[in-house]
Design a protein around this motif. Sequence first.
Motif, PDB file in Angstrom:
ATOM      1  N   GLN A 147      -2.836 -50.380   1.475  1.00 22.68           N
ATOM      2  CA  GLN A 147      -2.551 -51.017   2.766  1.00 22.68           C
ATOM      3  C   GLN A 147      -3.869 -51.122   3.525  1.00 22.68           C
ATOM      4  O   GLN A 147      -4.424 -50.110   3.939  1.00 22.68           O
ATOM      5  CB  GLN A 147      -1.535 -50.203   3.577  1.00 22.68           C
ATOM      6  CG  GLN A 147      -0.185 -50.061   2.900  1.00 22.68           C
ATOM      7  CD  GLN A 147       0.491 -51.391   2.613  1.00 22.68           C
ATOM      8  OE1 GLN A 147       0.230 -52.401   3.276  1.00 22.68           O
ATOM      9  NE2 GLN A 147       1.358 -51.402   1.604  1.00 22.68           N
ATOM     10  N   VAL A 150      -5.595 -55.532   8.767  1.00 24.52           N
ATOM     11  CA  VAL A 150      -5.536 -56.992   8.738  1.00 24.52           C
ATOM     12  C   VAL A 150      -6.804 -57.628   9.313  1.00 24.52           C
ATOM     13  O   VAL A 150      -7.118 -58.770   8.997  1.00 24.52           O
ATOM     14  CB  VAL A 150      -4.248 -57.487   9.434  1.00 24.52           C
ATOM     15  CG1 VAL A 150      -4.277 -57.226  10.923  1.00 24.52           C
ATOM     16  CG2 VAL A 150      -3.976 -58.942   9.167  1.00 24.52           C
ATOM     17  N   CYS A 178      -7.889 -51.586  12.300  1.00 22.00           N
ATOM     18  CA  CYS A 178      -8.274 -52.869  12.897  1.00 22.00           C
ATOM     19  C   CYS A 178      -9.201 -52.645  14.087  1.00 22.00           C
ATOM     20  O   CYS A 178      -9.266 -51.549  14.649  1.00 22.00           O
ATOM     21  CB  CYS A 178      -7.032 -53.608  13.396  1.00 22.00           C
ATOM     22  SG  CYS A 178      -5.914 -54.084  12.080  1.00 22.00           S
ATOM     23  N   ASP A 229      -8.097 -62.445  13.315  1.00 19.63           N
ATOM     24  CA  ASP A 229      -7.292 -62.455  12.087  1.00 19.63           C
ATOM     25  C   ASP A 229      -5.800 -62.301  12.334  1.00 19.63           C
ATOM     26  O   ASP A 229      -4.986 -62.603  11.464  1.00 19.63           O
ATOM     27  CB  ASP A 229      -7.730 -61.291  11.178  1.00 19.63           C
ATOM     28  CG  ASP A 229      -9.185 -61.425  10.762  1.00 19.63           C
ATOM     29  OD1 ASP A 229      -9.535 -62.470  10.196  1.00 19.63           O
ATOM     30  OD2 ASP A 229      -9.969 -60.485  11.026  1.00 19.63           O
ATOM     31  N   LYS A 230      -5.423 -61.743  13.490  1.00 19.75           N
ATOM     32  CA  LYS A 230      -4.004 -61.452  13.748  1.00 19.75           C
ATOM     33  C   LYS A 230      -3.779 -61.470  15.249  1.00 19.75           C
ATOM     34  O   LYS A 230      -4.649 -61.031  16.015  1.00 19.75           O
ATOM     35  CB  LYS A 230      -3.681 -60.060  13.167  1.00 19.75           C
ATOM     36  CG  LYS A 230      -2.565 -59.298  13.849  1.00 19.75           C
ATOM     37  CD  LYS A 230      -1.247 -59.432  13.136  1.00 19.75           C
ATOM     38  CE  LYS A 230      -0.107 -58.998  14.054  1.00 19.75           C
ATOM     39  NZ  LYS A 230       1.181 -58.926  13.425  1.00 19.75           N
ATOM     40  N   PRO A 253      -1.388 -64.513  10.948  1.00 15.00           N
ATOM     41  CA  PRO A 253      -0.216 -63.682  11.221  1.00 15.00           C
ATOM     42  C   PRO A 253      -0.061 -63.391  12.717  1.00 15.00           C
ATOM     43  O   PRO A 253      -1.060 -63.204  13.422  1.00 15.00           O
ATOM     44  CB  PRO A 253      -0.473 -62.396  10.445  1.00 15.00           C
ATOM     45  CG  PRO A 253      -1.814 -62.510   9.833  1.00 15.00           C
ATOM     46  CD  PRO A 253      -2.356 -63.878  10.062  1.00 15.00           C
ATOM     47  N   TYR A 475       0.039 -54.498  11.232  1.00 14.47           N
ATOM     48  CA  TYR A 475      -1.427 -54.579  11.330  1.00 14.47           C
ATOM     49  C   TYR A 475      -2.097 -54.283   9.989  1.00 14.47           C
ATOM     50  O   TYR A 475      -3.287 -54.000   9.931  1.00 14.47           O
ATOM     51  CB  TYR A 475      -1.935 -53.635  12.425  1.00 14.47           C
ATOM     52  CG  TYR A 475      -1.474 -54.133  13.775  1.00 14.47           C
ATOM     53  CD1 TYR A 475      -2.114 -55.216  14.372  1.00 14.47           C
ATOM     54  CD2 TYR A 475      -0.350 -53.592  14.402  1.00 14.47           C
ATOM     55  CE1 TYR A 475      -1.667 -55.721  15.571  1.00 14.47           C
ATOM     56  CE2 TYR A 475       0.109 -54.098  15.601  1.00 14.47           C
ATOM     57  CZ  TYR A 475      -0.549 -55.164  16.184  1.00 14.47           C
ATOM     58  OH  TYR A 475      -0.111 -55.679  17.366  1.00 14.47           O
ATOM     59  N   GLN A 476      -1.303 -54.337   8.932  1.00 11.80           N
ATOM     60  CA  GLN A 476      -1.846 -54.090   7.595  1.00 11.80           C
ATOM     61  C   GLN A 476      -1.572 -55.285   6.702  1.00 11.80           C
ATOM     62  O   GLN A 476      -0.654 -56.067   6.939  1.00 11.80           O
ATOM     63  CB  GLN A 476      -1.170 -52.852   6.977  1.00 11.80           C
ATOM     64  CG  GLN A 476      -1.512 -51.566   7.713  1.00 11.80           C
ATOM     65  CD  GLN A 476      -0.687 -50.398   7.215  1.00 11.80           C
ATOM     66  OE1 GLN A 476       0.496 -50.534   6.924  1.00 11.80           O
ATOM     67  NE2 GLN A 476      -1.320 -49.236   7.137  1.00 11.80           N
ATOM     68  N   VAL A 477      -2.366 -55.370   5.661  1.00 10.63           N
ATOM     69  CA  VAL A 477      -2.090 -56.366   4.635  1.00 10.63           C
ATOM     70  C   VAL A 477      -2.196 -55.620   3.313  1.00 10.63           C
ATOM     71  O   VAL A 477      -3.071 -54.772   3.133  1.00 10.63           O
ATOM     72  CB  VAL A 477      -3.053 -57.576   4.774  1.00 10.63           C
ATOM     73  CG1 VAL A 477      -4.499 -57.166   4.642  1.00 10.63           C
ATOM     74  CG2 VAL A 477      -2.719 -58.667   3.802  1.00 10.63           C
ATOM     75  N   SER A 478      -1.265 -55.879   2.420  1.00  8.90           N
ATOM     76  CA  SER A 478      -1.278 -55.101   1.174  1.00  8.90           C
ATOM     77  C   SER A 478      -2.170 -55.760   0.135  1.00  8.90           C
ATOM     78  O   SER A 478      -2.305 -56.987   0.094  1.00  8.90           O
ATOM     79  CB  SER A 478       0.144 -54.931   0.642  1.00  8.90           C
ATOM     80  OG  SER A 478       0.632 -56.166   0.197  1.00  8.90           O
ATOM     81  N   LYS A 479      -2.798 -54.916  -0.651  1.00 11.49           N
ATOM     82  CA  LYS A 479      -3.601 -55.404  -1.780  1.00 11.49           C
ATOM     83  C   LYS A 479      -3.161 -54.615  -3.012  1.00 11.49           C
ATOM     84  O   LYS A 479      -3.168 -53.380  -3.003  1.00 11.49           O
ATOM     85  CB  LYS A 479      -5.088 -55.170  -1.516  1.00 11.49           C
ATOM     86  CG  LYS A 479      -5.953 -55.598  -2.698  1.00 11.49           C
ATOM     87  CD  LYS A 479      -7.383 -55.152  -2.515  1.00 11.49           C
ATOM     88  CE  LYS A 479      -8.096 -56.044  -1.509  1.00 11.49           C
ATOM     89  NZ  LYS A 479      -9.444 -55.521  -1.199  1.00 11.49           N
TER      90      LYS A 479
END
Length: 485
Positions: A147, A150, A178, A229-230, A253, A475-479
């Motif tokens: 996680q 973002v 962030c 970014d968000k 987002p 506030y997260q983006v998964s990888k």
Amino acid sequence: MTVTQETITRDRLYIGGEWVAPTTERTFTAVSASTEEVIGHAPEAAEGDVDRAVTAARAAFDDPQGWSRWDVGRRADTIERFADAVEKRAGQTARLVSNQNGMPISMSEAVEGGFPPVALRYYAGLIRDGIEERREGVFGRATRVRQEPVGVVAAIVPWNFPQALAFTKIAPALAAGCTMVIKPSPETVLDSYLIAEAAEEAGIPAGVLNFVPAGREVGAYLVSHPGVDKVGFTGSTAAGRSIGEACGRLLRPVTLELGGKSAAIVLDDADLASHTADFVNATLQNQGQTCYVSTRILAPRSRYGEVVDWITETVAALKVGDALDPVTEIGPLASERQRERVEGYIAKGIAEGGRLTTGGKRPAGLDRGYFVEPTVFADVSNTDTIAREEIFGPVLAVIPYETDAEAIALANDNEFGLGGSVWSRDTERAIEVARHVDSGGLGINYYSHDIGSPFGGVKASGLGREQGPEGLAAYQVSKTIYNVP
Ligand code: NAD
């Protein structure tokens, strides 16, 4: 009692960890909602200030040794120090908020002063606990799901709960790693400075939190800024639609916490008198300037007269007064503009045939300040303007219904879906009714949010969730890393 006024003049902006001179000479004048006296001045950030703030947040985010790359323990420690620094200022914060927007001080001490440190500590705890990244692969090879933060967050906050709504964004965004540019509302600029001071004291690194108090044009500029970014937004549905459109074009987002017109469904076995304080809080909190309040009261025809009488007596007995007076239950509205809007709705309620049972005027003896009496309309139809639109003031509409199914249908016959409440002696029955209401959340004989559980709306009340683990995920983006041991 004597209420002391504070006069504060700010002439700097907190950007990149420094108190910098603004790019223009424009300023906001802060006015006491209770007395209409000037209580302070602060600079109005312009586009050039937003550019600087986004650049600072971007640099802090991209720093290979910076905040976003710190291990979670170090970030959690710093967030907890920030919580302590914010808590130290809680009393001052609560007074400033009440002074500016009219929130009764008893409430702003609990919510505007009390909530932010709790939110910070909650999210610090959540990241410390961590989550299992490794997943067994369905196709045989295991994965790791990371996680990641973002990025640079633009946080836009309204005036009604300027601190609590800032921290429902700041706490999870910081925990996620962030960096942020926060745009406070013109109506509540002064208290935002205390957040910046606390961040500086706590050692939040330069550029991680930046503040650009400004109006809607500069807000729109921030939303579409290429360095963002968000977007996390709380405010009106109209502004939310416009921000959502901009973010849609940018594929950026966005979390949108918007307006509401929630229903209090009073079932035929309800014992309202045992829940007086909770009923008042659920329907008139912050003199109705709360997005989730249940301002449509759906009352069973079999007990209609009795329910109307009880609400009328309860509302008429509320203590209206200066927001800084600890005994005040209903303070002034935040501004002259807000009072005009609310008075317009009261006039419309009368014109459309609603029966005014209490309130409707400016209170006697309060000649200064943006006061309106807490007001109840009975015999309102769910199609009347005061039952359809968000008033954002102390105005309740009591609407009759015949059956539980009709109450649910009336509750759902509205463009919004944010809060709501069900009042009954039978909790299971009330939960069953709540299950059928189109809303992000409802309370049983009560309404308030809880930092540990998601909060947000459906329909025109917004997109996405704040608070709870869901608020961190926003506030997260998964990888995903495939084929790991
Ligand atoms: P508003 O939408 O006028 O302003 C909110 C914030 O957005 C302010 O900081 C304003 O300057 C900024 N803004 C306005 N238009 C913008 C745009 N196009 N681009 C960028 N920024 C913009 O709302 P308000 O009158 O300050 O607040 C009251 C509204 O907020 C009510 O509708 C209320 O229901 C809603 N609200 C929702 C929640 C929630 O969690 N769902 C909580 C509190 C308030």
